[in-house]
Design a protein around this motif. Structure first.
Motif, PDB file in Angstrom:
ATOM      1  N   LEU A  82      34.537  35.006  41.863  1.00  0.00           N
ATOM      2  CA  LEU A  82      34.433  35.842  40.663  1.00  0.00           C
ATOM      3  C   LEU A  82      34.347  34.987  39.410  1.00  0.00           C
ATOM      4  CD1 LEU A  82      37.093  38.627  41.418  1.00  0.00           C
ATOM      5  CD2 LEU A  82      34.610  38.804  41.594  1.00  0.00           C
ATOM      6  N   PRO A  83      33.438  35.319  38.472  1.00  0.00           N
ATOM      7  CA  PRO A  83      33.425  34.602  37.194  1.00  0.00           C
ATOM      8  C   PRO A  83      34.504  35.104  36.229  1.00  0.00           C
ATOM      9  CG  PRO A  83      31.678  36.233  37.233  1.00  0.00           C
ATOM     10  CD  PRO A  83      32.320  36.267  38.590  1.00  0.00           C
ATOM     11  N   ARG A  84      34.988  36.349  36.508  1.00  0.00           N
ATOM     12  CA  ARG A  84      35.973  36.945  35.600  1.00  0.00           C
ATOM     13  C   ARG A  84      36.700  38.048  36.351  1.00  0.00           C
ATOM     14  NH1 ARG A  84      33.751  39.985  30.368  1.00  0.00           N
ATOM     15  NH2 ARG A  84      33.420  41.584  31.952  1.00  0.00           N
ATOM     16  N   HIS A 106      39.420  34.480  32.871  1.00  0.00           N
ATOM     17  CA  HIS A 106      38.108  33.838  32.957  1.00  0.00           C
ATOM     18  C   HIS A 106      38.162  32.680  33.939  1.00  0.00           C
ATOM     19  CE1 HIS A 106      36.528  36.018  29.475  1.00  0.00           C
ATOM     20  NE2 HIS A 106      37.706  35.782  28.871  1.00  0.00           N
ATOM     21  N   HIS A 107      37.222  32.633  34.844  1.00  0.00           N
ATOM     22  CA  HIS A 107      37.158  31.550  35.825  1.00  0.00           C
ATOM     23  C   HIS A 107      36.266  30.446  35.265  1.00  0.00           C
ATOM     24  CE1 HIS A 107      36.737  30.403  40.362  1.00  0.00           C
ATOM     25  NE2 HIS A 107      37.412  29.519  39.658  1.00  0.00           N
ATOM     26  N   ARG A 108      36.876  29.339  34.874  1.00  0.00           N
ATOM     27  CA  ARG A 108      36.138  28.213  34.317  1.00  0.00           C
ATOM     28  C   ARG A 108      35.744  27.261  35.443  1.00  0.00           C
ATOM     29  NH1 ARG A 108      39.943  26.533  29.155  1.00  0.00           N
ATOM     30  NH2 ARG A 108      39.315  28.215  27.729  1.00  0.00           N
ATOM     31  N   MET A 109      34.485  26.844  35.413  1.00  0.00           N
ATOM     32  CA  MET A 109      33.984  25.917  36.435  1.00  0.00           C
ATOM     33  C   MET A 109      33.343  24.713  35.749  1.00  0.00           C
ATOM     34  SD  MET A 109      34.841  27.172  39.344  1.00  0.00           S
ATOM     35  CE  MET A 109      33.860  26.211  40.453  1.00  0.00           C
ATOM     36  N   GLY A 115      37.830  23.594  39.009  1.00  0.00           N
ATOM     37  CA  GLY A 115      37.903  24.802  38.207  1.00  0.00           C
ATOM     38  C   GLY A 115      39.321  25.179  37.829  1.00  0.00           C
ATOM     39  N   TRP A 117      41.612  28.771  35.857  1.00  0.00           N
ATOM     40  CA  TRP A 117      41.608  30.149  35.362  1.00  0.00           C
ATOM     41  C   TRP A 117      42.301  30.189  34.003  1.00  0.00           C
ATOM     42  CZ3 TRP A 117      39.444  34.532  37.424  1.00  0.00           C
ATOM     43  CH2 TRP A 117      38.892  34.411  38.721  1.00  0.00           C
TER      44      TRP A 117
END
Length: 827
Positions: A82-84, A106-109, A115, A117
């Motif tokens: 999930l991106p968010r 928010h999922h930061r990559m 990554g 969160w």
């Protein structure tokens, strides 16, 4: 340098972050970061205020200890993909009480590390405050995004924002209680009112685009109008919200793209210079300009180069123009007229600089130009010209002319975007015009070459009355290699030839000239039609090998080793042709014909009967290896023989059978002359410009009066020579040709003597009184005599030399039973 730029960007970002922090209270948002393993890696003051943990107490510990309830595996979403994520979460405060919080994660990559969160939640409940109502009101009235108005169910205006007030030049108080059709007195207002009724009935949002000038605007705008229902919590409609977005820039950008696409479809549809220029003018009016003129350098027509340097007059020829007025009354120069433009005038300066320029009529460049031209000055004044663009037409480094775009009906002056659009249209048109000019020059060269290689005038002869026509193909195909010829032969006979070379252009015309020369050369040695086509086939095979560089094999029947299997497989660079060769003898009225892949000839008898002669087809020239056959047919005097190429009877729209049927019908129509008949045939069979070249030869046969022909059999005895001379002199006296008696007596004596000494019987002497006096001696031997110069002590060898000196022409031709030696004297 790159490091300096990055440092500057980092410094700027830091300054902006500092500004934000000076306004925003960070403690109002609980902010935490978690790594991919669920360990807390970041914690701010808002998180501490929400859950009671200080940063030192929670960093490095698992985030699961913050949950009030232990989640089960089925309840957990696939966080890794999930991106968010957002939702309600039950958290546990440090003192143990339960905290219900709405969480946004928010999922930061990052590219350079694993990554994490970023988890956010308001640290305190943000309840609506009385000031919020003021914000809503201000956002409506002061919205810079669009013009808005609120209407009740009776379609009466209740509220309007500042943009709406500016667009219609009325205040909200002026409009309150009025219908939209009363506020905007045009078709757009009535359509909006109809759309409002539809919105109230269906409860669905409606969209419409309008292009108009509102009362508060100085120019026309494109509007995107959105009408949406206003409903209460129960879904009952209480009014309609009208939002009008100004999309003028998008509208014109879209129109420009559409106009460019339209120009791609319409400009350059033909290889005609005038039509291409007119297509440019038609595309630009009225979408871009109210008047457009297209002028080309006058020197383009004569192939000379015109100087564009300072001081030299600029002479332009009007090729096309277009206007919003049907009769184009604004034009000062008529089509195909030439006008001279002085130095400093916008067209001259644009051509010399090679740049497109946008002018206002009040600019000194235009004002100084038109003040010296009363007619232009009056046109500008009468029609109210206010804005113009001059755009050069150039392609492949060649300057062609200039296009002028002007406005007088549309009030908006040209903008820079309009100039860019005009340049794009002009560039497309210039390439097409240059193509048309190049094609016109090449086609003119090919037509000139073609016509110069065709007979300039038909030779005088008595066998047939002849009329011919040559019609080059239309613009797309270009000039081809069709030809015709009329060749006088010995014995008062005549050869009629029609041929068609594969392909179009100069190459085909040049090949046609070579083949026509070859046919005349072979006809001079009096070859029968089938043998002539055989030799011509060999020649075409040799020409084909010259084109593709392969070897020509004499052992393959004169066929090129890599020659084409059929005419259909020949490309534009290959050499191939069809030909019909006919020899008509007015003494016997026999016509001998042979063809090489050519359309069948048509014969119309004196009683009007039409017949398509069934000749053996024979292969097209250039294939080699297959024989040709001749057919003899006796034609009554006054018969009409029509030879033609396939361009006359066959096209994409017309089947060849239908074309031949039209030809046969046209040949039966009574006409005053063969020239008129040719025109009648072309008009009946070719309603439009042909896609292929057309060659037509129409011949009406004549018969030589039997009293003008005398024939004697000669015994193979030297004593018969005197009898032959006596008979010839007596015949000349009866024809009144005693002046030719001396030469004729010598010719008869020599030819008959040679036949008796060196040939085989039967021997025959024939005199023909036509435009010239023809003396023929036939025998059964196939060996042709050769003229030679006798040595001093030779007793013979001077006979043919004397014949050649005393007559205008002499020669020999093969016959089915031997040969014939002939000599002609002009009378």
């Amino acid at each position: 340098m790159e490091r300096g730029i990055l440092d500057d960007q980092t410094q700027t970002a830091g300054q902006e972050t500092g500004l934000v922090r000076g306004v925003v209270d960070e403690s109002l948002t609980a902010r935490a970061t978690l790594d991919e393993d669920g360990m807390v890696t970041g914690w701010n003051d808002g998180a501490e205020q929400l859950l009671g943990y200080a940063a030192a107490q929670i960093l490095g510990r698992p985030a699961v200890i913050l949950l009030a309830d232990e989640p089960t595996a089925p309840d957990l979403p696939p966080f890794a993909g999930l991106p968010r994520w957002h939702g309600e979460v039950a958290l546990r405060h440090r003192d143990g009480h339960r905290v219900e919080a709405h969480v946004l994660a928010h999922h930061r990559m990052p590219v350079d590390r694993s990554g994490e969160w970023l988890v956010l939640s308001p640290s305190t409940a943000q309840e609506p405050r009385p000031a919020d109502e003021d914000l809503v009101s201000w956002s409506f009235t002061q919205s810079p995004c669009c013009a808005q108005a609120l209407y009740d169910t009776g379609l009466r205006l209740r509220r309007a924002n500042e943009d709406m007030e500016r667009s219609v030049a009325l205040t909200e108080g002026d409009m309150r209680g009025l219908r939209v059709s009363e506020i905007v007195d045009n078709e757009a207002g009535e359509l909006a009112e109809q759309d409002m009724i539809r919105v109230l009935e269906t409860g669905k949002t409606h969209y419409r685009e309008n292009y108009l000038r509102a009362a508060g605007e100085n120019r026309e705008h494109a509007w995107s109008v959105v009408l949406a229902p206003l409903r209460d919590s129960g879904g009952r409609p209480h009014g309609v919200c009208l939002s009008a977005h100004d999309i003028t820039e998008q509208y014109w950008a879209r129109n420009r793209l559409q106009l460019i696409a339209e120009a791609g479809r319409r400009i350059g549809s033909t290889l005609d210079v005038t039509r291409t220029a007119q297509e440019l003018a038609n595309v630009a009016v009225p979408e871009l300009a109210d008047f457009v003129s297209v002028d080309l350098l006058a020197s383009l027509g004569d192939g000379q180069e015109q100087s564009l340097g300072p001081g030299s007059p600029l002479v332009l020829r009007r090729i096309a123009h277009q206007s919003v007025h049907p009769e184009i009354p604004e034009a000062v120069v008529a089509p195909d007229e030439v006008d001279e433009y002085p130095e400093g005038s916008p067209p001259a300066e644009t051509l010399r600089s090679g740049r497109a320029v946008l002018y206002q009529v009040t600019d000194p460049a235009i004002a100084g130009w038109v003040v010296r031209d009363p007619l232009r000055s009056s046109r500008i004044r009468d029609f109210g010209f206010h804005s113009a663009m001059t755009v050069p037409l150039s392609a492949r480094g060649t300057t062609l002319g200039v296009a002028v775009f002007a406005r007088h009906r549309r009030p908006e002056p040209f903008q820079q975007d309009d100039l860019v659009l005009a340049e794009e249209l002009a560039a497309r048109a210039a390439v097409c015009i240059d193509n048309a000019l190049r094609y016109t020059r090449e086609r003119g060269t090919a037509v000139t070459l073609q016509r110069s290689l065709l007979p300039q005038r038909l030779p005088e002869q008595s066998a047939v009355e002849v009329a011919t026509r040559y019609l080059p193909a239309g613009a797309q195909a270009g000039v081809g290699g069709d030809w015709f010829d009329v060749i006088p032969l010995s014995g008062a006979r005549v050869a009629l030839v029609v041929g068609d070379v594969v392909g179009h252009g100069i190459h085909a015309s040049a090949t046609m000239g070579r083949l026509r020369t070859a046919v005349r050369t072979l006809a001079d040695i009096d070859l029968p039609p089938d043998e002539l086509l055989t030799h011509l086939d060999d020649l075409v095979g040799r020409l084909a090998t010259e084109e593709d560089g392969t070897e020509w094999s004499a052992g393959s029947g004169g066929k090129a080793v890599s020659s084409m299997a059929s005419m259909a497989s020949m490309s534009a660079g290959d050499v191939g042709a069809t030909c019909l060769y006919a020899v008509y003898d007015p003494v016997s009225r026999v016509c001998t014909l042979a063809r090489a892949g050519h359309p069948l000839p048509v014969v119309v008898s004196p009683d009007g009967t039409v017949e398509l002669l069934d000749l053996p087809a024979g292969p097209p020239l250039g294939l080699g290896g297959l024989p040709f056959e001749s057919v003899e047919i006796e034609l009554p005097e006054g018969s009409l023989l029509a030879l033609y190429t396939d361009g006359l009877v066959e096209s994409r729209e017309t089947d060849i059978d239908e074309g031949v049927s039209r030809l046969c019908q046209a040949l039966t129509r009574p006409t005053v002359s063969l020239d008129v008949m040719c025109d009648t045939v072309l008009g009946a069979v070719l309603p439009h410009r042909p896609a292929d070249d057309v060659a037509l030869l129409v011949a009406r046969t004549r018969a030589l009066d039997p009293t003008r022909v005398a024939v004697w059999d000669v015994a193979p005895d030297p004593a018969a020579v005197a009898e032959a001379r006596k008979n010839a002199i007596g015949q000349l006296e009866s024809w009144g040709l005693t002046d030719a008696a001396f030469v004729t007596e010598l010719v008869v004596s020599e030819l008959v003597t040679n036949a008796i000494r060196h040939a085989e019987p039967p021997i025959q002497l024939r005199l023909i009184h036509d435009r010239s006096l023809i003396c023929e001696v036939s025998d059964a031997d196939n060996t042709s005599p050769h003229m030679r110069r006798a040595r001093t002590y030779d007793e013979g060898g001077r006979g043919l030399l004397l014949v050649a000196q005393l007559t205008q022409r002499w020669g020999t031709r093969p016959t089915p039973t031997g040969k014939t030696i002939w000599a002609e004297q002009d009378l």
